[in-house]
Every structure is written in C-alpha cells, then in structure tokens.
Design a protein around this motif. Structure first.
Motif, PDB file in Angstrom:
ATOM      1  N   GLY A  43     -15.119  -0.546  -9.373  1.00  0.00           N
ATOM      2  CA  GLY A  43     -14.598   0.546  -8.585  1.00  0.00           C
ATOM      3  C   GLY A  43     -15.210   1.876  -8.954  1.00  0.00           C
ATOM      4  O   GLY A  43     -15.835   2.034  -9.999  1.00  0.00           O
ATOM      5  N   PHE A  46     -14.192   6.237  -4.717  1.00  0.00           N
ATOM      6  CA  PHE A  46     -13.988   5.989  -3.288  1.00  0.00           C
ATOM      7  C   PHE A  46     -13.397   4.621  -2.974  1.00  0.00           C
ATOM      8  O   PHE A  46     -12.659   4.470  -2.005  1.00  0.00           O
ATOM      9  N   SER A  47     -13.740   3.612  -3.741  1.00  0.00           N
ATOM     10  CA  SER A  47     -13.206   2.280  -3.454  1.00  0.00           C
ATOM     11  C   SER A  47     -13.145   1.441  -4.725  1.00  0.00           C
ATOM     12  O   SER A  47     -13.870   1.696  -5.683  1.00  0.00           O
ATOM     13  N   GLN A  48     -12.257   0.461  -4.699  1.00  0.00           N
ATOM     14  CA  GLN A  48     -12.065  -0.434  -5.824  1.00  0.00           C
ATOM     15  C   GLN A  48     -12.012  -1.867  -5.312  1.00  0.00           C
ATOM     16  O   GLN A  48     -11.518  -2.117  -4.214  1.00  0.00           O
ATOM     17  N   ARG A 104     -10.356  -5.235  -1.386  1.00  0.00           N
ATOM     18  CA  ARG A 104     -11.002  -3.926  -1.513  1.00  0.00           C
ATOM     19  C   ARG A 104     -10.016  -2.867  -1.056  1.00  0.00           C
ATOM     20  O   ARG A 104      -9.411  -2.974  -0.002  1.00  0.00           O
ATOM     21  N   THR A 105      -9.845  -1.838  -1.881  1.00  0.00           N
ATOM     22  CA  THR A 105      -8.934  -0.742  -1.538  1.00  0.00           C
ATOM     23  C   THR A 105      -9.683   0.575  -1.674  1.00  0.00           C
ATOM     24  O   THR A 105     -10.793   0.612  -2.202  1.00  0.00           O
ATOM     25  N   ASN A 106      -9.046   1.651  -1.230  1.00  0.00           N
ATOM     26  CA  ASN A 106      -9.623   2.960  -1.516  1.00  0.00           C
ATOM     27  C   ASN A 106      -8.625   3.767  -2.334  1.00  0.00           C
ATOM     28  O   ASN A 106      -7.423   3.586  -2.226  1.00  0.00           O
TER      29      ASN A 106
END
Length: 155
Positions: A43, A46-48, A104-106
């Motif tokens: 991550g 911006f995203s993980q 995937r998350t932000n």
C-alpha cells in the motif's frame, strides 16, 4: 362444455406439474462464511491491498460448487471493501474450504476511518454479506450475512 372441461383439466395438470417440479428442486442451506485473517500486503497513501482469508462451511449433504462470491465487507461498522471473487472452488459435503480474496481499498474511504476507530487494538468487528454464486442448476445465488471479529495483520 366439453372444451371448458378440457381446459380445466389441462390447467389442473399444468399446476400439478409445476408443483412437482418445485418440490424436486434441491433444498440448500446457506453456507457459513467466516473471516480467518485480514493482512495488508502492500500500500501507499492512495491505495492498499489486503489479503482476506475466508473459511466456507457447507452444512449440506452434497458438495457445493462455488463459481464466485459477490461480497461487501464492513469493518468496525464502516464499508471497507466490496467486489466479486471469480476463482471457482468446491466445498465438500458437510465440509469446509478456505480461500483468499485480494481486496483493494483507498486510504481516504476505508483505511483512514478504520485506523481512527482501532484505539491501539488490532482486533476488529466485521460484517460480511453478499451472495455465493453456485453451479447448482436452478440455484444460482445463495444470499448470506455473517459477522464476527478478526485480528488485523501484515504480510
């Protein structure tokens, strides 16, 4: 009169046939899904990416061919991730199977809110809901909703 009687008999036969077909449909109990672990794999701001390990228990006396899982995951009451797994697998009759979801998350929408609610703990409450997509003929989608707690980790 003869035509009316023939229509009534035909309609009755059709209704009996439909009722017989519905009684032949398999009775499937909802599988139970539990989160085994949640680990951040990579991550940035911006995203993980997270690896979510799930356990699926099949309470049925027949195997459960899963085509995928359409899911929404909530952690600590907030929406964390949603999506669909497309990796098919089979859960044995009266058995269980574990598999991984890559999520995937932000930061702004998910992880940031989660971090403010942890208060130094690494155990979180979750709700997992959605549909198990099957290859069982007439039964294509089995809705589910499960909740519990899971320990967050890193990989």
């Amino acid at each position: 009169m003869h035509s009316f009687f023939l229509r009534i008999c035909t309609l009755s036969l059709l209704l009996v046939s439909l009722a017989a077909c519905s009684s032949l449909a398999p009775k499937i109990e909802t599988p139970r899904l539990a989160i085994v672990s949640v680990s951040m794999t990579s991550g940035d701001i911006f995203s993980q990416n997270f690896l979510v390990r799930l356990n699926v228990q099949n309470p049925n006396d027949r195997e459960l061919p899963v085509k995928g899982i359409d899911y929404k995951l909530f952690l600590q009451g907030d929406s964390f991730a949603e999506g669909m797994s497309n990796a098919p697998f089979v859960v044995p009759a009266l058995g269980e199977k574990e598999f991984d979801l890559t999520v995937r998350t932000n930061f702004v929408s998910s992880v940031g809110r989660l971090l403010t609610r942890l208060n130094g703990k690494n155990t979180v409450e979750y709700v997992l809901e959605g549909k198990v997509l099957t290859d069982l003929g007439m039964i294509k989608k089995i809705p589910f909703q499960e909740s519990g707690t899971v320990t967050l980790g890193t990989k």
